[in-house]
Write a protein that holds these residues in place. Structure first.
Motif, PDB file in Angstrom:
ATOM      1  N   LEU A   8       0.723  -1.390   0.029  1.00  0.00           N
ATOM      2  CA  LEU A   8      -0.093  -0.001  -0.007  1.00  0.00           C
ATOM      3  C   LEU A   8       0.801   1.376   0.000  1.00  0.00           C
ATOM      4  O   LEU A   8       0.333   2.264  -0.108  1.00  0.00           O
ATOM      5  CB  LEU A   8      -0.893  -0.014   1.203  1.00  0.00           C
ATOM      6  CG  LEU A   8      -1.948  -1.248   1.206  1.00  0.00           C
ATOM      7  CD1 LEU A   8      -2.703  -0.883   2.619  1.00  0.00           C
ATOM      8  CD2 LEU A   8      -2.951  -0.992  -0.030  1.00  0.00           C
ATOM      9  N   GLY A   9       2.077   1.087   0.181  1.00  0.00           N
ATOM     10  CA  GLY A   9       2.994   2.245   0.254  1.00  0.00           C
ATOM     11  C   GLY A   9       2.730   3.094   1.405  1.00  0.00           C
ATOM     12  O   GLY A   9       3.061   4.318   1.288  1.00  0.00           O
ATOM     13  N   VAL A  10       2.783   2.513   2.533  1.00  0.00           N
ATOM     14  CA  VAL A  10       2.483   3.175   3.751  1.00  0.00           C
ATOM     15  C   VAL A  10       3.477   2.581   4.929  1.00  0.00           C
ATOM     16  O   VAL A  10       4.005   1.666   4.769  1.00  0.00           O
ATOM     17  CB  VAL A  10       0.991   2.995   4.357  1.00  0.00           C
ATOM     18  CG1 VAL A  10      -0.148   3.466   3.457  1.00  0.00           C
ATOM     19  CG2 VAL A  10       0.537   1.597   4.610  1.00  0.00           C
ATOM     20  N   GLU A  18      -4.849   7.155   6.767  1.00  0.00           N
ATOM     21  CA  GLU A  18      -3.800   7.206   5.955  1.00  0.00           C
ATOM     22  C   GLU A  18      -3.891   5.971   5.144  1.00  0.00           C
ATOM     23  O   GLU A  18      -3.667   6.044   3.842  1.00  0.00           O
ATOM     24  CB  GLU A  18      -2.551   7.329   6.503  1.00  0.00           C
ATOM     25  CG  GLU A  18      -2.485   8.923   7.245  1.00  0.00           C
ATOM     26  CD  GLU A  18      -1.145   9.123   7.972  1.00  0.00           C
ATOM     27  OE1 GLU A  18      -0.594  10.223   7.820  1.00  0.00           O
ATOM     28  OE2 GLU A  18      -0.789   8.169   8.714  1.00  0.00           O
ATOM     29  N   ILE A  19      -4.160   4.947   5.741  1.00  0.00           N
ATOM     30  CA  ILE A  19      -3.993   3.607   5.081  1.00  0.00           C
ATOM     31  C   ILE A  19      -5.189   3.571   3.996  1.00  0.00           C
ATOM     32  O   ILE A  19      -5.074   3.032   2.943  1.00  0.00           O
ATOM     33  CB  ILE A  19      -3.908   2.515   6.182  1.00  0.00           C
ATOM     34  CG1 ILE A  19      -2.564   2.253   6.685  1.00  0.00           C
ATOM     35  CG2 ILE A  19      -4.234   1.173   5.383  1.00  0.00           C
ATOM     36  CD1 ILE A  19      -2.784   1.261   7.973  1.00  0.00           C
ATOM     37  N   GLN A  20      -6.475   3.915   4.517  1.00  0.00           N
ATOM     38  CA  GLN A  20      -7.534   3.833   3.708  1.00  0.00           C
ATOM     39  C   GLN A  20      -7.505   4.766   2.587  1.00  0.00           C
ATOM     40  O   GLN A  20      -7.588   4.541   1.478  1.00  0.00           O
ATOM     41  CB  GLN A  20      -8.730   4.280   4.381  1.00  0.00           C
ATOM     42  CG  GLN A  20     -10.032   4.347   3.632  1.00  0.00           C
ATOM     43  CD  GLN A  20     -11.379   5.001   4.612  1.00  0.00           C
ATOM     44  OE1 GLN A  20     -11.336   5.950   4.974  1.00  0.00           O
ATOM     45  NE2 GLN A  20     -12.418   4.159   4.623  1.00  0.00           N
ATOM     46  N   LYS A  25      -6.622   5.404  -3.500  1.00  0.00           N
ATOM     47  CA  LYS A  25      -6.057   5.853  -4.670  1.00  0.00           C
ATOM     48  C   LYS A  25      -5.723   4.654  -5.635  1.00  0.00           C
ATOM     49  O   LYS A  25      -5.402   4.748  -6.722  1.00  0.00           O
ATOM     50  CB  LYS A  25      -4.688   6.442  -4.218  1.00  0.00           C
ATOM     51  CG  LYS A  25      -5.195   7.899  -3.679  1.00  0.00           C
ATOM     52  CD  LYS A  25      -3.845   8.665  -3.193  1.00  0.00           C
ATOM     53  CE  LYS A  25      -4.149  10.049  -2.548  1.00  0.00           C
ATOM     54  NZ  LYS A  25      -2.941  10.735  -1.891  1.00  0.00           N
ATOM     55  N   LEU A  26      -4.854   3.518  -4.992  1.00  0.00           N
ATOM     56  CA  LEU A  26      -4.407   2.310  -5.621  1.00  0.00           C
ATOM     57  C   LEU A  26      -5.591   1.766  -6.303  1.00  0.00           C
ATOM     58  O   LEU A  26      -5.817   1.079  -7.446  1.00  0.00           O
ATOM     59  CB  LEU A  26      -3.611   1.503  -4.823  1.00  0.00           C
ATOM     60  CG  LEU A  26      -2.308   1.944  -4.138  1.00  0.00           C
ATOM     61  CD1 LEU A  26      -1.576   1.283  -3.431  1.00  0.00           C
ATOM     62  CD2 LEU A  26      -1.452   2.136  -5.578  1.00  0.00           C
ATOM     63  N   ALA A  27      -6.701   1.547  -5.435  1.00  0.00           N
ATOM     64  CA  ALA A  27      -7.714   0.725  -5.856  1.00  0.00           C
ATOM     65  C   ALA A  27      -8.610   1.537  -7.036  1.00  0.00           C
ATOM     66  O   ALA A  27      -9.002   0.629  -8.056  1.00  0.00           O
ATOM     67  CB  ALA A  27      -8.838   0.735  -4.959  1.00  0.00           C
ATOM     68  N   GLY A  50      -5.849  -7.501  -0.603  1.00  0.00           N
ATOM     69  CA  GLY A  50      -5.427  -8.300   0.306  1.00  0.00           C
ATOM     70  C   GLY A  50      -4.773  -7.712   1.417  1.00  0.00           C
ATOM     71  O   GLY A  50      -4.979  -7.765   2.579  1.00  0.00           O
ATOM     72  N   ALA A  51      -3.868  -6.867   1.041  1.00  0.00           N
ATOM     73  CA  ALA A  51      -3.154  -5.990   2.047  1.00  0.00           C
ATOM     74  C   ALA A  51      -4.248  -4.981   2.828  1.00  0.00           C
ATOM     75  O   ALA A  51      -3.987  -5.033   4.019  1.00  0.00           O
ATOM     76  CB  ALA A  51      -2.145  -5.188   1.285  1.00  0.00           C
TER      77      ALA A  51
END
Length: 301
Positions: A8-10, A18-20, A25-27, A50-51
């Motif tokens: 996720l790049g976090v 921040e994770i959400q 953005k990626l989804a 999954g992550a």
């Protein structure tokens, strides 16, 4: 499977919000519905989903950070070993009470506490699963039937009710992870993202649309076709309409919670032909009243 924080790049110190945000953005970039036929994007989306499934669950995230489970959510070997050892029924003295058989006493409060814990582990509701689903603006107004691709490659049919707003979450009962013992499965929690539309914007239950009209339609009025979320309709443009003139189509907005619909507001924008027209130029040159009219006089004073 890669570390979910790296996927996720976090960072482990980042907040749930921040994770959400990173996941959304990626989804939005990788979702199969937005990349039809792109197998690479589909595989990356499965990995990202999954992550997020692991890190969006506070309990799973804590267990991963503590090294109790791996990136796939599977118990790490040492934990699996002790769990299997304790649950073995091959005559082991601690088998019946998860490794505490020698300490059991029917009158002991500690023994009862352990019994309750044993029963709680045997009957445990399945985990809720978190997913992200992008939908078109029109689908958010009219409703739709969507098929969500899950990280494991399976699919889930989702009914989008009319009037959904960006960020709203749908709960599908019993569509989450399976439970243990007599307890049922968890739920699927689906966060809906409403994709922007180049035509429509929404404010509450009303929607707006900017519609180009010609000089002839602005001066003389006329009947024109107007797009709405439920299809084109015919609308009358009054004579002498200007850029900025706003007309209303009653009941063509989003559904109200208590019944009925909001309205659609159509903002007119007069547009001249791209190519120069000698006939139009000649008319304007000889139009004396047009030269006398100063549209900035009232606005700038």
């Amino acid at each position: 499977m890669r570390n979910p924080y790296e996927v996720l790049g976090v960072a482990p110190a980042d907040t749930s919000a921040e994770i959400q945000s990173a996941y959304r953005k990626l989804a939005k970039k990788l979702h199969p519905d937005l990349n039809p036929g792109d197998k690479t994007a589909e595989e990356k989306f499965k990995e990202v989903a999954g992550a997020y499934d692991l890190l969006s669950d506070a309990e799973k995230r804590k267990r991963f950070d503590n090294g109790e489970i791996d990136a796939s959510g599977t118990e790490r070997p040492q934990h699996q070993y002790y769990r299997d050892f304790a649950s073995s029924d091959q005559g082991h003295p601690y088998a019946d009470m998860g490794g505490f058989g020698d300490f059991m006493d029917s009158d002991d409060a500690f023994a009862e506490l352990l019994r309750r814990g044993q029963r709680g582990r045997a009957n445990r509701r399945g985990q809720d699963m978190h997913y992200h689903l992008p939908i078109d603006f029109v689908e958010s107004i009219t409703g739709a039937n969507k098929r969500l691709t899950l990280p494991d490659g399976s699919t889930l049919d989702v009914k989008i009710p009319p009037g959904m707003v960006d960020g709203q979450t749908l709960r599908l009962k019993g569509k989450g992870a399976p439970g243990a013992g007599k307890s049922g499965p968890g739920d699927a929690l689906i966060e809906v993202e409403v994709l922007p539309d180049r035509r429509f914007t929404r404010e509450g239950d009303d929607i707006s649309l900017e519609l180009p009209i010609s000089l002839s339609e602005a001066v003389l009025g006329g009947r024109i076709r107007v797009p709405t979320p439920t299809g084109d309709v015919t609308m009358s443009v009054p004579k002498g309409s200007n850029t900025g003139t706003t007309l209303r189509l009653k009941g063509k907005g989003a559904p109200h919670r208590g019944g009925g619909h909001g309205d659609q507001f159509v903002k007119l924008k007069m547009v001249l032909p791209k190519a120069s027209d000698p006939e139009l130029e000649a008319f304007v040159s000889n139009w004396s009243k047009g030269k006398e009219f100063n549209p900035r006089e009232d606005r700038m004073s």
